[in-house]
Design a protein around this motif. Structure first.
Motif, PDB file in Angstrom:
ATOM      1  N   ASP A  92       0.205 -22.117   2.629  1.00  0.00           N
ATOM      2  CA  ASP A  92       1.564 -21.600   2.812  1.00  0.00           C
ATOM      3  C   ASP A  92       2.527 -22.781   2.807  1.00  0.00           C
ATOM      4  OD1 ASP A  92       3.928 -20.368   3.491  1.00  0.00           O
ATOM      5  OD2 ASP A  92       3.080 -19.177   5.126  1.00  0.00           O
ATOM      6  N   ALA A 109       6.245 -22.383   4.424  1.00  0.00           N
ATOM      7  CA  ALA A 109       6.323 -22.498   5.875  1.00  0.00           C
ATOM      8  C   ALA A 109       6.010 -23.917   6.329  1.00  0.00           C
ATOM      9  CB  ALA A 109       5.374 -21.505   6.531  1.00  0.00           C
ATOM     10  N   ALA A 168      -1.268 -17.830   8.807  1.00  0.00           N
ATOM     11  CA  ALA A 168      -0.555 -18.341   7.637  1.00  0.00           C
ATOM     12  C   ALA A 168      -1.448 -18.276   6.398  1.00  0.00           C
ATOM     13  CB  ALA A 168      -0.102 -19.777   7.873  1.00  0.00           C
ATOM     14  N   HIS A 170       1.650 -15.645   9.700  1.00  0.00           N
ATOM     15  CA  HIS A 170       2.677 -16.661   9.564  1.00  0.00           C
ATOM     16  C   HIS A 170       2.180 -17.968  10.170  1.00  0.00           C
ATOM     17  CE1 HIS A 170       3.335 -14.848  13.552  1.00  0.00           C
ATOM     18  NE2 HIS A 170       3.648 -16.080  13.930  1.00  0.00           N
TER      19      HIS A 170
END
Length: 224
Positions: free
Chosen positions: A17, A20, A209, A214
């Motif tokens: 990810d 992020a 994630a 997340h």
């Protein structure tokens, strides 16, 4: 490896990810990423590039996670199985392969800084007494296995993965806080905190994630 007197940012499993992770990297704090930079998510090459920039600027490090370990073995030429690693190998650009192999093979497996302990999968008391040693030529020895995979029961869960246990948290000495990834134990999207019988505490920062959840991170002020 961890500078004294500096605030820390502890970052959970990234799993490709990169968007992020780029946000998490925007800090003056020293970054400790808890492993599993790669696999599963949309942009493993991007996540690696961010981590390499952090390393080059000497403002952070990453611990070895089980997915990183497997990718390092594959890049070394070992025969490994698993769809996530195969997919990462297929998309990893040639210009990143050697750097990725080098950084994975020298990444720390566990670290201690005063009362703070950092490891990807799980703790064992022997980790307080001995360093991890070099990247193994074959299968990891028991302490490495605990660090990478946590504690398992020997049984397989309904999802087809080894059943993971958290009994190791009870072995954390009083006053020690272990920051770990690997186990996605949170039920509210925030890091999961578990207290052990001896007075130690574990903070789990994997909140999914790259796998439908997340990325989580936690800032720690310099200790007095």
């Amino acid at each position: 490896m961890i500078p004294s007197g500096r605030g820390l940012r502890i970052v959970g499993d990234v799993h490709g990810d990169s968007r992020a992770f780029a946000a998490a990297a925007q800090t003056d704090r020293f970054i400790i990423q808890l492993g599993d930079l790669v696999d599963d998510g949309p942009d493993t090459p991007g996540a690696l590039r961010i981590m390499f920039e952090i390393l080059d600027e000497r403002r952070g490090l990453f611990l070895l996670g089980n997915h990183d370990f497997k990718l390092g073995r594959a890049l070394r030429g070992d025969r490994v199985r698993g769809e996530p690693t195969a997919k990462t190998m297929a998309i990893l650009p040639d210009e990143l392969r050697e750097r990725t192999r080098e950084e994975i093979l020298r990444a720390p497996v566990w670290l201690q800084s005063g009362k703070l302990f950092f490891v990807h999968g799980g703790f064992h008391p022997a980790m307080l007494e001995q360093p991890p040693g070099p990247f193994p030529p074959g299968r990891p020895e028991p302490l490495w296995a605990r660090a990478l995979y946590g504690q398992t029961s020997g049984r397989v869960s309904s999802g087809g993965k080894p059943e993971r246990l958290l009994r190791w948290v009870d072995d954390l000495p009083a006053g020690i806080t272990a920051y770990v990834g690997h186990d996605q134990r949170s039920t509210d999207g925030r890091p999961y905190i578990r207290h052990g019988r001896k007075g130690g505490m574990a903070v789990f920062l994997d909140t999914g994630a790259g796998k439908g959840g997340h990325l989580s991170w936690m800032d720690i002020d310099p200790l007095p």
